[in-house]
Design a protein around this motif. Sequence first.
Motif, mmCIF file in Angstrom:
data_model
loop_
_atom_site.group_PDB
_atom_site.id
_atom_site.type_symbol
_atom_site.label_atom_id
_atom_site.label_comp_id
_atom_site.label_asym_id
_atom_site.label_seq_id
_atom_site.Cartn_x
_atom_site.Cartn_y
_atom_site.Cartn_z
ATOM 1 N N LYS A 37 -2.516 -2.878 1.027
ATOM 2 C CA LYS A 37 -1.882 -4.041 -0.010
ATOM 3 C C LYS A 37 -2.837 -5.164 -0.479
ATOM 4 C CE LYS A 37 2.867 -3.749 1.914
ATOM 5 N NZ LYS A 37 2.700 -2.572 2.705
ATOM 6 N N LEU A 38 -3.763 -5.463 0.682
ATOM 7 C CA LEU A 38 -4.880 -6.421 0.264
ATOM 8 C C LEU A 38 -6.008 -5.874 -0.458
ATOM 9 C CD1 LEU A 38 -4.908 -8.277 3.841
ATOM 10 C CD2 LEU A 38 -4.172 -9.155 1.679
ATOM 11 N N GLU A 39 -5.893 -4.574 -0.839
ATOM 12 C CA GLU A 39 -7.015 -3.835 -1.661
ATOM 13 C C GLU A 39 -8.179 -3.697 -1.186
ATOM 14 O OE1 GLU A 39 -6.939 -5.850 -5.491
ATOM 15 O OE2 GLU A 39 -4.974 -4.966 -5.973
ATOM 16 N N ILE A 40 -8.358 -3.812 0.349
ATOM 17 C CA ILE A 40 -9.513 -3.598 1.103
ATOM 18 C C ILE A 40 -9.835 -1.773 1.212
ATOM 19 C CG2 ILE A 40 -10.485 -3.782 3.395
ATOM 20 C CD1 ILE A 40 -8.631 -6.182 3.746
ATOM 21 N N THR A 41 -8.362 -1.433 1.035
ATOM 22 C CA THR A 41 -8.694 0.076 0.993
ATOM 23 C C THR A 41 -7.632 0.357 -0.096
ATOM 24 O OG1 THR A 41 -6.754 0.624 2.379
ATOM 25 C CG2 THR A 41 -8.753 0.425 3.461
ATOM 26 N N SER A 42 -7.761 1.737 -0.468
ATOM 27 C CA SER A 42 -6.805 2.438 -1.815
ATOM 28 C C SER A 42 -6.154 3.304 -1.535
ATOM 29 C CB SER A 42 -7.830 2.377 -3.031
ATOM 30 O OG SER A 42 -8.699 3.400 -2.643
ATOM 31 N N GLY A 43 -5.024 3.711 -2.078
ATOM 32 C CA GLY A 43 -4.280 4.973 -1.825
ATOM 33 C C GLY A 43 -3.288 5.119 -0.729
ATOM 34 N N PHE A 44 -2.639 6.037 -0.543
ATOM 35 C CA PHE A 44 -1.735 6.039 0.612
ATOM 36 C C PHE A 44 -2.062 7.293 1.458
ATOM 37 C CE2 PHE A 44 0.955 3.835 -2.741
ATOM 38 C CZ PHE A 44 1.293 2.736 -1.940
ATOM 39 N N SER A 45 -2.996 8.346 1.153
ATOM 40 C CA SER A 45 -3.504 9.398 1.797
ATOM 41 C C SER A 45 -3.409 9.287 3.181
ATOM 42 C CB SER A 45 -4.581 9.912 1.219
ATOM 43 O OG SER A 45 -4.382 10.485 -0.129
ATOM 44 N N TYR A 46 -4.577 8.150 3.487
ATOM 45 C CA TYR A 46 -4.517 7.740 5.065
ATOM 46 C C TYR A 46 -3.499 6.936 5.872
ATOM 47 C CZ TYR A 46 -8.850 10.664 5.753
ATOM 48 O OH TYR A 46 -9.651 11.961 5.839
ATOM 49 N N VAL A 47 -2.710 6.442 4.989
ATOM 50 C CA VAL A 47 -1.644 5.563 5.433
ATOM 51 C C VAL A 47 -0.738 6.271 6.185
ATOM 52 C CG1 VAL A 47 -0.135 3.625 4.975
ATOM 53 C CG2 VAL A 47 -2.334 3.582 3.978
ATOM 54 N N ILE A 48 -0.132 7.472 5.315
ATOM 55 C CA ILE A 48 0.964 8.285 5.716
ATOM 56 C C ILE A 48 1.140 8.568 7.070
ATOM 57 C CG2 ILE A 48 2.231 10.277 5.073
ATOM 58 C CD1 ILE A 48 1.543 10.005 2.169
ATOM 59 N N PRO A 49 0.000 9.399 7.561
ATOM 60 C CA PRO A 49 -0.080 10.039 9.071
ATOM 61 C C PRO A 49 0.175 9.009 10.053
ATOM 62 C CG PRO A 49 -2.243 10.195 7.928
ATOM 63 C CD PRO A 49 -1.386 9.876 6.880
ATOM 64 N N TRP A 50 -0.573 7.647 9.797
ATOM 65 C CA TRP A 50 -0.159 6.622 10.982
ATOM 66 C C TRP A 50 1.054 5.888 10.696
ATOM 67 C CZ3 TRP A 50 -3.740 7.289 13.951
ATOM 68 C CH2 TRP A 50 -4.795 7.965 14.005
ATOM 69 N N ALA A 51 1.696 6.152 9.607
ATOM 70 C CA ALA A 51 3.266 5.701 9.442
ATOM 71 C C ALA A 51 3.900 6.645 10.141
ATOM 72 C CB ALA A 51 3.444 5.710 7.824
ATOM 73 N N ILE A 52 3.603 8.034 10.174
ATOM 74 C CA ILE A 52 4.612 8.901 10.857
ATOM 75 C C ILE A 52 4.282 8.796 12.255
ATOM 76 C CG2 ILE A 52 4.962 11.354 11.178
ATOM 77 C CD1 ILE A 52 4.212 11.741 8.014
ATOM 78 N N PHE A 53 2.883 8.913 12.598
ATOM 79 C CA PHE A 53 2.597 9.032 14.195
ATOM 80 C C PHE A 53 2.698 7.758 14.706
ATOM 81 C CE2 PHE A 53 1.265 13.072 12.092
ATOM 82 C CZ PHE A 53 1.810 13.744 13.037
ATOM 83 N N LEU A 54 2.236 6.744 14.207
ATOM 84 C CA LEU A 54 2.331 5.489 14.978
ATOM 85 C C LEU A 54 3.386 4.719 14.670
ATOM 86 C CD1 LEU A 54 0.180 4.601 17.250
ATOM 87 C CD2 LEU A 54 -0.647 6.543 15.729
ATOM 88 N N GLY A 55 3.644 4.249 13.634
ATOM 89 C CA GLY A 55 4.783 3.553 12.742
ATOM 90 C C GLY A 55 6.141 3.887 13.339
#
Length: 207
Positions: A37-55
């Motif tokens: 969201k802060l545009e330090i990184t881009s895209g959701f590809s590496y957000v998704i696995p952490w959303a599933i397994f940690l979040g």
Amino acid sequence: MSAQPQSPQSVKIVTADPGAIGLFGLAIVTLVASSQKLEITSGFSYVIPWAIFLGAFAQLFASIQDAKHNNTFGMTAFGAYAFFWFGMAASWLIKLGVFGTTLAEAVDPKQLGFVFLGYLIFTLFMTIGAVEANKVLLIIFILIDFLFLGLTFDSFGIAAEAFHKLAAFAELGIALVSFYGCGASVLNAHFGRSFLPMGAPLRIFKK
């Protein structure tokens, strides 16, 4: 000679507090999501696995364990946010076209806006409960209120840029305070004393 009646015995099963692993899951997923969201990184590809397994899974585990502790507040909070991250991961997969172009092209951000609005309502009354938990949890819930406030208005296109930033910084704040809460939960239990203070409840609704 008759046998003596046996006196009833109670067995106490002691289990560890699952709050630490739940807060760790929350900390990791909000840290990586806020970086996007802060545009330090881009895209959701590496957000998704952490959303599933940690979040999702880490908080779902904490929810199940809190149910065994007869902790309705913890069970509901961790469970509700676990399923939120399951839903967000699935929504991102749809948006990225993983389930086909038909679903991806039919995405309406306002539908997520109603999800965020529902979670804002949920978090507001959970914040009232956090008042009587400890100050660390209270701060986390207040920040989650701001997160869902920002996400709701952003999804509905109302002052989107400003509310997107509000959501981003609130989410980063959630991550940092959750790391502290996780550390405090682990170290306080490990050392058997208040090594990192969590802050006493405000005692507004409970005497």
